[in-house]
Write a protein that holds these residues in place. Structure first.
Motif, mmCIF file in Angstrom:
data_model
loop_
_atom_site.group_PDB
_atom_site.id
_atom_site.type_symbol
_atom_site.label_atom_id
_atom_site.label_comp_id
_atom_site.label_asym_id
_atom_site.label_seq_id
_atom_site.Cartn_x
_atom_site.Cartn_y
_atom_site.Cartn_z
ATOM 1 N N ASN A 3 73.638 14.967 46.638
ATOM 2 C CA ASN A 3 74.275 15.482 45.425
ATOM 3 C C ASN A 3 74.989 14.323 44.732
ATOM 4 O OD1 ASN A 3 75.873 16.618 43.449
ATOM 5 N ND2 ASN A 3 76.804 18.160 44.762
ATOM 6 N N PRO A 4 74.510 13.881 43.558
ATOM 7 C CA PRO A 4 75.103 12.699 42.922
ATOM 8 C C PRO A 4 76.292 13.000 42.019
ATOM 9 C CG PRO A 4 73.225 13.413 41.645
ATOM 10 C CD PRO A 4 73.352 14.384 42.803
ATOM 11 N N ASP A 6 77.282 3.230 31.503
ATOM 12 C CA ASP A 6 78.732 3.086 31.342
ATOM 13 C C ASP A 6 79.479 3.479 32.613
ATOM 14 O OD1 ASP A 6 78.363 5.786 31.371
ATOM 15 O OD2 ASP A 6 79.602 6.210 29.616
ATOM 16 N N TYR A 7 78.777 3.412 33.761
ATOM 17 C CA TYR A 7 79.408 3.664 35.079
ATOM 18 C C TYR A 7 79.907 5.095 35.230
ATOM 19 C CZ TYR A 7 79.853 -1.347 34.088
ATOM 20 O OH TYR A 7 79.613 -2.640 33.692
ATOM 21 N N GLY A 8 79.154 6.043 34.707
ATOM 22 C CA GLY A 8 79.579 7.429 34.758
ATOM 23 C C GLY A 8 78.784 8.265 35.739
ATOM 24 N N VAL A 9 78.471 9.508 35.342
ATOM 25 C CA VAL A 9 77.739 10.471 36.155
ATOM 26 C C VAL A 9 76.291 10.495 35.651
ATOM 27 C CG1 VAL A 9 77.606 12.895 36.822
ATOM 28 C CG2 VAL A 9 79.840 11.852 36.431
ATOM 29 N N ILE A 67 75.111 8.253 42.810
ATOM 30 C CA ILE A 67 73.864 7.760 43.400
ATOM 31 C C ILE A 67 74.108 6.463 44.151
ATOM 32 C CG2 ILE A 67 71.581 6.841 42.867
ATOM 33 C CD1 ILE A 67 71.444 8.853 40.564
ATOM 34 N N LEU A 68 74.794 5.527 43.513
ATOM 35 C CA LEU A 68 75.066 4.251 44.175
ATOM 36 C C LEU A 68 76.003 4.423 45.367
ATOM 37 C CD1 LEU A 68 75.498 1.727 41.225
ATOM 38 C CD2 LEU A 68 73.492 2.121 42.652
ATOM 39 N N PRO A 117 71.245 8.399 50.169
ATOM 40 C CA PRO A 117 70.740 7.788 51.411
ATOM 41 C C PRO A 117 69.634 6.765 51.189
ATOM 42 C CG PRO A 117 71.075 10.140 51.724
ATOM 43 C CD PRO A 117 71.259 9.870 50.258
ATOM 44 N N LEU A 118 68.784 6.999 50.207
ATOM 45 C CA LEU A 118 67.707 6.046 49.946
ATOM 46 C C LEU A 118 68.260 4.730 49.392
ATOM 47 C CD1 LEU A 118 64.637 5.832 50.157
ATOM 48 C CD2 LEU A 118 64.491 6.626 47.788
ATOM 49 N N ILE A 119 69.258 4.831 48.518
ATOM 50 C CA ILE A 119 69.894 3.630 47.965
ATOM 51 C C ILE A 119 70.630 2.857 49.048
ATOM 52 C CG2 ILE A 119 71.653 2.806 46.357
ATOM 53 C CD1 ILE A 119 69.135 3.736 44.972
ATOM 54 N N ARG A 120 71.255 3.573 50.000
ATOM 55 C CA ARG A 120 72.037 2.912 51.056
ATOM 56 C C ARG A 120 71.193 2.501 52.263
ATOM 57 N NH1 ARG A 120 77.624 3.820 50.283
ATOM 58 N NH2 ARG A 120 77.843 2.225 51.887
ATOM 59 N N LEU A 121 69.921 2.879 52.289
ATOM 60 C CA LEU A 121 69.047 2.556 53.422
ATOM 61 C C LEU A 121 68.970 1.062 53.734
ATOM 62 C CD1 LEU A 121 67.075 3.616 55.577
ATOM 63 C CD2 LEU A 121 65.243 3.484 53.848
#
Length: 432
Positions: free
Chosen positions: A168-169, A227-230, A235-236, A240-244
Motif C-alpha cells: 500500500n503506497p 514533487d516528493y508526494g503521494v 513506494i520508495l 518490497p520490490l523497490i527494497r529488494l
C-alpha cells in the motif's frame, strides 16, 4: 530438487557479532520512533533519529546474509525444498506480525477512547497519515490526515492478514513499523530462486556495485520527475520490490565474505575499527545532507548508504565469539528479540507514555474520579526513557521466547507434519 522436509544442517560458524548487531539495529529503531516525543531535547534529538532508516536497510542486508549462510549448501543449492523453506519463514514471521497487530489495534482503540495526551482524541483504527516527503506536511499537517472508509479499512485489514500491507503506497495502517515484516516475507518468497544464482557469482563486488546502481534508479527518477508526494514516497519507502536490492546485496555480501574467507583475507582488528570509523563519518555526513533538501532523503534512503550498511554487516560478521557462554546466550536471546522490537515498540510506547502521564499528574484521583484523573495527566520525563527502553527489550525477549517460539512450533508441527524440535533452537538464534 526433490521435495523434502529435511532439516538443514546449520553451518558450524556462528555470527555472534551479527546477533549483537541485530539487537542494536532493533534498539535504534525504537529510539528513532520515540525519542522525538520529549520537548526538552527536541532541538538536537533529531540528529540522533533523522537517519533511522539506516537501521531497517541494514537489517534487510543482514537477513540476506544470514539466510544464505544457513540455507545454501556447499554446492550453493537450497538445503531443502522451497515449500519447506517458505513454511518455516512464514511460521517465524506470522506470530510476530499477528501478535503485534492485535496489540497495536487494541492500544490504538484504547488511546483514542481515553484521550490522555494531546491529539489522542483523533486516534482511531481508521486514522492514517498520507506519506509525503515535501513541504506540504510542514505547512499544513492536517491536510495529510485521512480517515479510512469502512471499505478501505476492510481492505487494509485483509492486506495485513495476508502480509501484503507493505504494497500500500498511500499510508501506513494499524501498526506502521510492521511494513518491514511484509517486505521481509516477500524477500523470503524470492530467496529460493534468487540466492543460488547470486551465490554463484564469480565477482561479487562488481555484482554488489551493479545492484547498488539499480537500487538508485527509482529515487533518481522520483527526484527528477515528481514533487516528493503521494504515492511515490510510499513506494520508495516500503515497496518490497523497490527494497529488494538491499536483501539481494546481503546475499552477495555473503558470497564476498565466503570468497575472502577461503582466500584467508579477513579483516584485522585494526581494519575493523577503521571501517567502523568510516561508517560513523558517513552517517554524520548523511545527517548533514538530510538538512539540505528532500532529494537527499530519497537518495540516502534508497541506495547512497547501502555500501556503508554492507560494510557494517561485513565487519560485524567478523567479530569473534566471546569466551563467555553467558554472553553467547544473551547475544542469541537479544538478537532473537530484534524483530519483535521492530514490530512491538509503537504500541508499547503508547502504553508506557500514557501511563507515565497519568502517574505524573494526580493518580490518586483514579480511584474516585477516573475522568478527572485522566484530565490531570502530566508531562513526559526524559529520565524515565531508559526505563521504557529496558522494559521494551525485556518484553520483546519474553514475547519471542514465550509466544513466538511456541506458536512457531505449533505451526511447524501442523504445516510440516513432523516435530520441529530439532531445528527450533537454531531458528530462534538467527533471523534467517
Amino acid at each position: 530438487m526433490p521435495e523434502t522436509t529435511a532439516t538443514p544442517k546449520v553451518a558450524k560458524e556462528r555470527f555472534i557479532g551479527l546477533e549483537w548487531l541485530r539487537f542494536l539495529l532493533g534498539l535504534y529503531i525504537v529510539i528513532f520512533h520515540t525519542l522525538h516525543n520529549y520537548p526538552s531535547i527536541r532541538e538536537w534529538s533529531h540528529y540522533v533519529t533523522d537517519i533511522g532508516f539506516f537501521s531497517t536497510s541494514a537489517f534487510f542486508v543482514l537477513s540476506g546474509f544470514l539466510l544464505t549462510h544457513v540455507y545454501l549448501d556447499e554446492q550453493y543449492r537450497l538445503r531443502e525444498s522451497p515449500k519447506s523453506f517458505w513454511l518455516k519463514r512464514f511460521s517465524n514471521l506470522y506470530p510476530i506480525h499477528i501478535g503485534s497487530l492485535v496489540l497495536a489495534m487494541a492500544v490504538s482503540a484504547l488511546v483514542g477512547y481515553l484521550a490522555i495526551a494531546p491529539g489522542d482524541s483523533d486516534i482511531s483504527l481508521r486514522f492514517v497519515v498520507y506519506d509525503v516527503n515535501n513541504d506540504v506536511g510542514q505547512l499544513n499537517w492536517q491536510s495529510l490526515n485521512h480517515t479510512m472508509s469502512p471499505l478501505e479499512t476492510g481492505i487494509n485489514v485483509l492486506l495485513n492478514l495476508t502480509l501484503l500491507h507493505a504494497w500500500n503506497p498511500l499510508y501506513l495502517t494499524f501498526n506502521p513499523p510492521s511494513w518491514s515484516i511484509s517486505a521481509l516475507f516477500f524477500f523470503y518468497l524470492t530467496f529460493p530462486w534468487l540466492a543460488p544464482r547470486l551465490r554463484r557469482v564469480l565477482h561479487p563486488r562488481r555484482a554488489i556495485l551493479l545492484v547498488n546502481l539499480i537500487y538508485l534508479v527509482p529515487p533518481l527518477y522520483v527526484i527528477l520527475t515528481t514533487d516528493y508526494g503521494v504515492p511515490e514516497t510510499g513506494i520508495l519507502h516500503r515497496n518490497p520490490l523497490i527494497r529488494l536490492p538491499e536483501f539481494a546485496a546481503g546475499i552477495l555480501l555473503y558470497t564476498f565474505y565466503a570468497l575472502r574467507k577461503s582466500q584467508g583475507r579477513m579483516m584485522s582488528r585494526g581494519q575493523r575499527y577503521v571501517a567502523l570509523a568510516i561508517i560513523a563519518v558517513a552517517v554524520v555526513i548523511a545527517v548533514k545532507l538530510l538538512g539540505l533538501g528532500h532529494a537527499w532523503y530519497y537518495a540516502l534512503h534508497n541506495g547512497l548508504l547501502l555500501p556503508f550498511q554492507l560494510a557494517l554487516v561485513y565487519v560485524a560478521a567478523q567479530w569473534g565469539e566471546p569466551r563467555s557462554q553467558k554472553l553467547k546466550r544473551w547475544a542469541a536471546r537479544l538478537g532473537g528479540a530484534s524483530l519483535p522490537m521492530f514490530a512491538l515498540h509503537v504500541p508499547l510506547y503508547a502504553v508506557f507514555s500514557r501511563v507515565e502521564r497519568v502517574l505524573s499528574g494526580n493518580p490518586g484521583l483514579c480511584a474516585t474520579d477516573f475522568s478527572g484523573c485522566l484530565a490531570a495527566a502530566g508531562e513526559l520525563h526524559l529520565w524515565l526513557y531508559p526505563v521504557f527502553l529496558l522494559l521494551t527489550v525485556a518484553f520483546c525477549v519474553l514475547f519471542q521466547e514465550q509466544f513466538v517460539v511456541r506458536v512457531r512450533k505449533f505451526l511447524l508441527r501442523h504445516l510440516l507434519r513432523r516435530s520441529p524440535d530439532d531445528h527450533v533452537a537454531n531458528l530462534s538464534r538467527s533471523q534467517r
